[in-house]
Every structure is written in C-alpha cells, then in structure tokens.
Design an enzyme around this catalytic site. Structure first.
Site, PDB file in Angstrom:
ATOM      1  N   LYS A   1      -1.483  -1.217 -10.605  1.00  0.00           N
ATOM      2  CA  LYS A   1      -1.798  -0.599 -11.895  1.00  0.00           C
ATOM      3  C   LYS A   1      -2.616   0.657 -11.655  1.00  0.00           C
ATOM      4  O   LYS A   1      -3.428   0.715 -10.731  1.00  0.00           O
ATOM      5  CB  LYS A   1      -2.529  -1.579 -12.816  1.00  0.00           C
ATOM      6  CG  LYS A   1      -3.870  -2.051 -12.284  1.00  0.00           C
ATOM      7  CD  LYS A   1      -4.707  -2.742 -13.352  1.00  0.00           C
ATOM      8  CE  LYS A   1      -5.869  -3.467 -12.715  1.00  0.00           C
ATOM      9  NZ  LYS A   1      -7.108  -3.421 -13.472  1.00  0.00           N
TER      10      LYS A   1
ATOM     11  N   HIS B   1      -4.524  -5.344   3.510  1.00  0.00           N
ATOM     12  CA  HIS B   1      -4.148  -4.003   3.992  1.00  0.00           C
ATOM     13  C   HIS B   1      -4.926  -3.628   5.248  1.00  0.00           C
ATOM     14  O   HIS B   1      -4.380  -3.059   6.187  1.00  0.00           O
ATOM     15  CB  HIS B   1      -4.386  -2.958   2.890  1.00  0.00           C
ATOM     16  CG  HIS B   1      -3.262  -2.867   1.909  1.00  0.00           C
ATOM     17  ND1 HIS B   1      -3.052  -3.807   0.928  1.00  0.00           N
ATOM     18  CD2 HIS B   1      -2.272  -1.959   1.773  1.00  0.00           C
ATOM     19  CE1 HIS B   1      -1.989  -3.470   0.224  1.00  0.00           C
ATOM     20  NE2 HIS B   1      -1.485  -2.354   0.716  1.00  0.00           N
TER      21      HIS B   1
END
Lengths: 277, 165
Positions: free
Chosen positions: B102, B38
C-alpha cells in the site's frame, strides 16, 4: 477517597483491547458508508466497499479489522480524590497480553527498539493523568504504525498566524499520503511543550467524529478538515472521496516563546474505546 | 475488472501488460515478505542461496495475525510499501514479477521496477479480515523464526489489487 483496584482497571483494558480490534466504531462506520456516495471509479468503489465489508466480516468472524493490531496505548484519567490500589503497570500489561493472545491478535511490540528483539504483545504505553473530574476514565487506543509513522511535531513561532497552524496540519496530512490508510482521523494538540502537544494529539484521536464536536477550537478544526479534503488523496490514495473523516483539537497553555503543534494521524479504522469507572 | 491467474503464462503476460489504474482480481500464489524477511533475503542472496525460488512470483508485503482455529489465516492486509523501497534491487535479482502493498514508492524504486518489468500493485489497506477470506491456503515456506514476518505462501482467489506502477 475513592479506591479503584488495579485488577478492575486491567479487566476493562482487556475488554476494550478485544472490542476495538474487532468492532469498528459506529461513527467511523457511518462516515465510511456516506463516503460511498462520493466515489465513482470501479477501483475506488471496490476498495471502499471492501473496507465496509471488512468491518462486517471482522464482527462476524472475530478476526481483527487490520493485521496491524497496533501498540496499545492506555490513558488512565484519574478522577479527583481517587487512588488505584495494586500493581497498575503489571496488571494492565498482563491484561493486554492475555487479550491479544486470546483474540489471536498480532504480536507487534518490540521490547528493545535498538536491538529489535522478537515481537511480543506487551508492554502497553500507559499515560496516567490526574484530573479534577469526578470519575476515572480509561481510554484504550490500538495504534497502528502505518499512520503513526506519518505523525509530526511542528514547533511554530509564537507569532504564527492561524493559517500557519492550518497549513502545518494540512501539510502533515498531505505527506502522510496513501500508505497511512486514508481517509484519516486526525488528532491535533496545540500548545504545551513538544511532548505535551504530541500526547494531546494522540488523545484527540480518541474523540468521536460525529455528533456535537468534542474537541476545542471547532472553527480551526473545520478549516483544517475542509482544506485537507481538497488535497485529493482520497479513499486509500485513489484520488476520490474524502481524505479526512474527522479532525479533533485539544490544547494546553504554552510558553510566550513558542507554539507547539502536534499532529497524530489515525487510519480509516482508528481503533479506540473508553469506559468510565 | 480483470481476473488474472498467476499460475499460467497467460496470466503473467496479462499482469505485465496491465495498465496503471486497472483493477485486477488475482488467483494463485503470493509470497509474503516484510522488513525482516527482505533483510534476510538480501543476506541470503549475497551468499548465493535464497531459501526459495521467487522467479516469476508475486511478493505481498504482509505480516498476518495468527490464524484462529478452523481458519486458513488471520487478518492479512498490506503493510506500507515504502519501507521496502531499499530492497528494489533484491527483488530484481530474485526475478519477481509483481509486488503488492500500500502507498507510494520512491522514484528510484519505481525506476528499478520499470526497468525490471516488475509491476507494483496496491491492495486495500486496513481490510485485513476481508482479504483473509480471499486466501484459500497458507503455509510458512521460509524464515519461520520470524513469526508474523516469516515468508508465507498464500494461495488466493479473487484477491483485488489496483495497478500503481
């Protein structure tokens, strides 16, 4: 004087590294199985069944239970009148590295925490503790960081009531939430100093969660578990089934001015094993 | 339980219209990216040259274990999503349609996803060996130097997720 060879200790560490990463603990497997009766919705049933199936596949294929194969923590609890011969640090770290490479586990250890150097398999964190027991105990914990990131220290006042201890632990469990992979195994360290409370909490993770209670303060542990299971986080945060599978507490003497409470969160597959030498 | 083919426009449409709490089984490509990927995507995007075209694609927050011989991929469950909250704007600019991870997202990341029509989906955390069996192909497509944090293209079959946002 008993003599243990560092090489032999490292050999046990090698075996435990492979085992804990690929074989779910039987106490945890049973706890997950019995949680199936508590979930109703299709998503919660599919996700919980995936966890149970995951353990079967890992055992069959040798793939690790989780891609986060953790940072290896080794507790060496040295028996009385015992000495370890050889380079314990070097032997253990080489054993961990070999085990992780041989079993295709993930390099997740960053040697320089500030510069963020490329990850490797070692070093492990080694806690060497002299004890008054006869035999030496080696405990290996492969600690994932989804749950580790949610662990907390509470420096309570010495006048804190019992309920404040319960609430400190339960609030930590509550803020761990879904990302730490519930249902959790929770280790609690009470007393000592700030660092001691946290390391006791980590050691408390490495106690069985079924059969006779292995920690200290059984009633406090039971109250924490009951209250945490009313938080409603549930299996993988889906709001159904248990939030906590087990709570274990260990303690140490502390100072008149304080009451440290360390909480170490373990995920639904908390991976540890031990051997007596 | 609904089956969604990420390779077809109908599949993407079904993903966009899925409701919170729906259980979906995904087929098609997922692109793994975690913290370091990222960070690199933001840098490359600011220079106007992202390494791959992620428009209409689904990102999976995952860093797999090395694949043993004869297997497509190692253990490959989701990692915690909140660490990627600060890259919500990058995901929007890249034009992704879904994110799989998650746990919770920050309110601000959630707002960005809703505005951009990006769905946030959760996969069963800690089921890495189980999910590996749902991956039929895996190859590194960007940042190979990041090792387990490289961007992999996974082609999945029947990959279970629950719609969160």
């Amino acid at each position: 004087m008993r003599r243990l060879r560092a090489k032999d200790v490292a050999g046990k560490v090698y075996e435990l590294c492979v085992k804990v990463n690929t074989c779910i603990r039987p106490d945890i497997r049973r706890a997950l199985q019995s949680a199936l009766a508590e979930v109703r919705s299709e998503s919660a049933r599919v996700f919980l069944s995936a966890l149970i199936e995951n353990a079967r596949i890992a055992r069959k294929t040798g793939l690790p239970l989780c891609q986060d194969t953790g940072l290896v923590i080794v507790f060496v609890e040295l028996g009385k009148d015992t000495c370890i011969q050889g380079d314990l640090v070097g032997e253990v770290n080489r054993a961990v590295e070999r085990a992780y490479k041989d079993a295709h586990l993930r390099p997740s250890v960053v040697r320089d925490p500030v510069e963020r150097t490329p990850p490797g398999w070692a070093p492990a964190l080694i806690h060497l503790e002299p004890t008054r027991r006869k035999r030496t105990r080696i405990v290996v914990l492969a600690k994932g960081f989804g749950s580790e990131n949610k662990s907390r220290l509470h420096m309570l006042l010495p006048t804190a009531k019992r309920e404040e201890i319960v609430d400190a632990v339960v609030s930590t469990i509550g803020s761990a939430g879904a990302s730490a992979c519930p249902p959790f195994v929770v280790g609690v360290g009470i007393g000592g100093t700030s660092d001691r409370a946290m390391s006791l909490a980590k050691r408390a993770l490495c106690l069985r969660i079924d059969g006779p209670y292995r920690g200290e303060y059984p009633e406090l542990a039971r109250d924490i578990k009951e209250k945490a299971n009313r938080l409603g986080i549930g299996v993988l945060g889906l709001g159904e089934g248990p939030t906590v599978l087990g709570v274990n507490i260990l303690s140490a003497p502390t100072h008149i001015a304080g009451l440290p409470v360390g909480v170490n969160i373990g995920c639904h597959s908390t991976r540890w094993g031990e051997v007596l030498m | 339980m609904r089956r969604i083919d990420l390779r077809s426009p109908e599949g993407i449409k079904a993903l966009r219209s899925a409701r919170k709490g729906d259980l979906l089984l995904l087929d098609g490509p997922l692109y793994t990216a975690r913290d370091q990927a990222h960070r690199r995507l933001r840098e490359d995007l600011s220079r106007g040259e992202p390494p791959i075209d992620l428009r209409g694609k689904v990102i999976y927050y995952c860093g797999p274990t090395p694949a043993p011989e004869g297997m497509v991929v190692g253990s490959c469950g989701p990692t915690s999503s909140y660490r990627m909250d600060k890259y919500a704007d990058v995901m929007e600019k890249l034009g992704v349609v879904g994110l799989i991870g998650k746990g919770e997202r920050s309110p601000s990341a959630g707002r960005t996803f809703k505005k951009a029509g990006i769905r946030y989906l959760i996969a069963p955390g800690g089921a890495g060996a189980y999910l590996a069996q749902r991956v039929v192909r895996a190859q590194v497509v960007a940042y190979p130097e990041l090792g387990p944090e490289a961007i992999y293209e996974f082609v999945v079959e029947g990959f279970p997720v629950v719609v969160e946002i």
